[in-house]
Enzyme design. Structure first.
Site, PDB file in Angstrom:
ATOM      1  N   LYS A   1       0.837  -1.208   0.000  1.00  0.00           N
ATOM      2  CA  LYS A   1       0.000   0.000   0.000  1.00  0.00           C
ATOM      3  C   LYS A   1       0.867   1.251   0.000  1.00  0.00           C
ATOM      4  O   LYS A   1       0.551   2.243  -0.673  1.00  0.00           O
ATOM      5  CB  LYS A   1      -0.921  -0.008   1.219  1.00  0.00           C
ATOM      6  CG  LYS A   1      -1.771   1.265   1.344  1.00  0.00           C
ATOM      7  CD  LYS A   1      -2.737   1.181   2.505  1.00  0.00           C
ATOM      8  CE  LYS A   1      -3.572   2.470   2.612  1.00  0.00           C
ATOM      9  NZ  LYS A   1      -4.583   2.387   3.679  1.00  0.00           N
TER      10      LYS A   1
ATOM     11  N   HIS B   1      -8.161 -33.735 -32.792  1.00  0.00           N
ATOM     12  CA  HIS B   1      -9.205 -32.797 -32.394  1.00  0.00           C
ATOM     13  C   HIS B   1      -9.988 -33.314 -31.184  1.00  0.00           C
ATOM     14  O   HIS B   1     -11.214 -33.274 -31.149  1.00  0.00           O
ATOM     15  CB  HIS B   1     -10.144 -32.495 -33.568  1.00  0.00           C
ATOM     16  CG  HIS B   1      -9.413 -32.026 -34.793  1.00  0.00           C
ATOM     17  ND1 HIS B   1      -8.725 -30.841 -34.830  1.00  0.00           N
ATOM     18  CD2 HIS B   1      -9.244 -32.602 -36.008  1.00  0.00           C
ATOM     19  CE1 HIS B   1      -8.173 -30.691 -36.034  1.00  0.00           C
ATOM     20  NE2 HIS B   1      -8.464 -31.754 -36.756  1.00  0.00           N
TER      21      HIS B   1
END
Length: 507
Positions: free
Chosen positions: A140, A269
């Protein structure tokens, strides 16, 4: 570039001491005052470096078995004070609080403790309180404080200390603050999911590792893989895995997890175009390839037994993109490495995820993985004709494949070999006709074969078509209001049919 700020005082509180020693020596060389706690303090002292115990600053000892050490205004005041604000500076002077310009933290290993299977008390004790608070406070106040929230940032810090003489600019501090909030949010996410593991009312996931892929499904799409493939595979050869490679590898790994005897599968696939189980891996490969040698070109190969040289000599004749095995005979590995771009993955024995996620619309859908594998004991014969033992084995084999094939799907199998499948069709009849056409095209005799369906038959048409093709036994979930019509046809034509009670859609 912003004005440089010099580190004068550092607070160090880490769980793991790995790679900390060079940082301590560099801080000492720069005459930076060190504050520390418990085991970290002892570690620093053993290096012969002067360190001030946090207790000397706070006038409070470590209490509650070490649960409370750094949670004190003299610590957090020194971290959170705004150096440019006169009132903050005056309060620091009033309460004799030193400015803390560098905070180094390594949190208690909550994730590792959870994965170890430890009991709840041990897991709870590894929820860091002081460390996470230090990280948030320092991040912070990044305008004034350098925060190093984990060992991952040690290299960044040591370079800063050496190359900039212990000074940092605003951009560097803000970068480290971002890393800090990444660490804290990831940590809290895993704690939350531990407490929330039996509910799905909130979606929170956090993965620290990521890798940018060459592109997505198509070259105009960007893609990133979030995860750590090194946990699952040793990559032994080949180019980087693409988006489509990863999707196929995922399908291959989940499919092969169903089989225990030597098995080989070829996927295109995400669907198996060939798979077989045999006493030897070489025979399994030959049977798998026979199912569709055309589609096998450029596929993903996977087996569940060590790849031997004889099998490698056969698969080396085929162009393929990826091969996955639990291990490789040295001669086999040398042979298949002959093509530089072949991706060779040695699969590690780690658990697969129990949940799956998918983005849809403006949100995410979550579900349990389909971990139900129907066995012979799950089969309920609903026809007068009972499947014999060989047919039961083939039905079980076919149903494992159908579970991992795109719906609507039909799988035809015989002698633990995939003969053909119909995948991703809009009707089950189309799926069956596709499978029969493919099987006959590759000259398979369907007499005595079995058929598996991922869902029930709404009409008896599929069993009628299957009978004409020579199918002798059928496995399906059951549950159609017209089940009796399919059963009646089977009884009239001496087909065996079993229900499992479990649907295996794969959309």
């Amino acid at each position: 570039m912003s004005v440089l700020k010099k580190i004068k005082n550092a607070l160090i509180s880490v769980y793991c001491k790995d790679n900390l020693e060079p940082i301590i020596h560099q801080l000492n060389a720069l005459n930076i005052t060190l504050y520390s706690t418990g085991g970290t303090q002892e570690f620093i002292e053993k290096l012969g470096v002067k360190v001030i115990p946090v207790e000397s600053l706070t006038s409070y000892p470590s209490i509650l078995g070490g649960r409370v050490k750094t949670l004190h205004p003299k610590i957090f005041g020194g971290i959170l004070s705004r150096r440019e604000l006169a009132s903050d500076v005056l309060q620091l002077e009033e309460y004799e609080i030193p400015e803390i310009d560098l905070v180094i933290v390594d949190l208690y290993p909550f994730e590792e403790t959870l994965k170890s299977g430890a009991n709840e008390q041990a897991i709870i004790e590894k929820i860091d309180i002081g460390g996470i608070s230090l990280i948030r406070a320092a991040a912070k106040n990044f305008k004034d404080v350098v925060i190093v929230p984990s060992r991952e940032q040690y290299t960044f810090l040591i370079n800063l200390l050496k190359e900039q003489n212990g000074e940092s600019n605003l951009e560097q501090r803000k970068h480290l603050a971002k890393e800090a909030f990444n660490v804290s949010s990831h940590y809290d996410t895993h704690i939350f999911n531990y407490f929330n593991q039996n509910e799905s009312t909130v979606f929170k996931q956090s993965i620290l590792q990521s890798k940018t892929l060459r592109y997505g499904e198509n070259p105009h799409q960007q893609a990133v893989f979030h995860g750590n493939l090194d946990e699952m595979f040793n990559k032994l050869n080949g180019k980087e895995l693409s988006f489509n490679n990863l999707v196929d590898v995922d399908a291959a790994v989940n499919l092969m997890a169903e089989f225990s005897e030597p098995s080989f599968a070829i996927l295109k696939h995400t669907n198996a175009c060939g798979i077989a189980s045999r006493p030897s891996l070489l025979d399994a490969w030959k049977a798998a390839l026979a199912a569709d040698p055309v589609s096998a070109f450029g596929g993903v190969l996977i087996c569940n037994a060590p790849l031997d040289i004889h099998t490698a000599e056969e698969i080396n004749k085929l162009f393929f993109e990826v091969i996955i095995a639990p291990s490789f005979d040295p001669k086999a590995l040398e042979l298949i490495k002959s093509k530089a771009n072949r991706i060779i993955l040695q699969q590690k024995n780690i658990p697969l995820p129990a949940k799956s996620f998918k983005t849809i619309l403006n949100g995410v859908i979550e579900q349990d993985m389909d971990l139900k594998t129907d066995t012979i004991s799950d089969m309920k014969t609903v026809t007068k004709q009972n499947p014999d033992e060989k047919e039961k084995t083939d039905l079980e084999f076919a149903n494992k494949i159908v579970k991992h094939t795109k719906s609507n799907t039909i799988v035809l199998a015989k002698n633990k070999q995939l003969l053909a499948s119909g995948v991703g069709q809009t009707s089950r009849v189309d799926a069956l006709n596709q499978a029969i056409h493919k099987a006959t095209h590759f000259e398979f005799d369907l007499k005595g074969a079995v058929m598996a369906s991922d869902a029930f038959f709404p009409f008896p048409d599929c069993v009628e078509i299957a009978f004409r093709a020579g199918i002798k036994a059928v496995i399906q979930p059951g549950g159609s209001i017209k089940d009796k019509d399919s059963i009646a046809f089977c009884d009239a034509h001496h087909l065996a049919m079993v229900f499992t009670g479990t649907r295996h859609f794969k959309h």
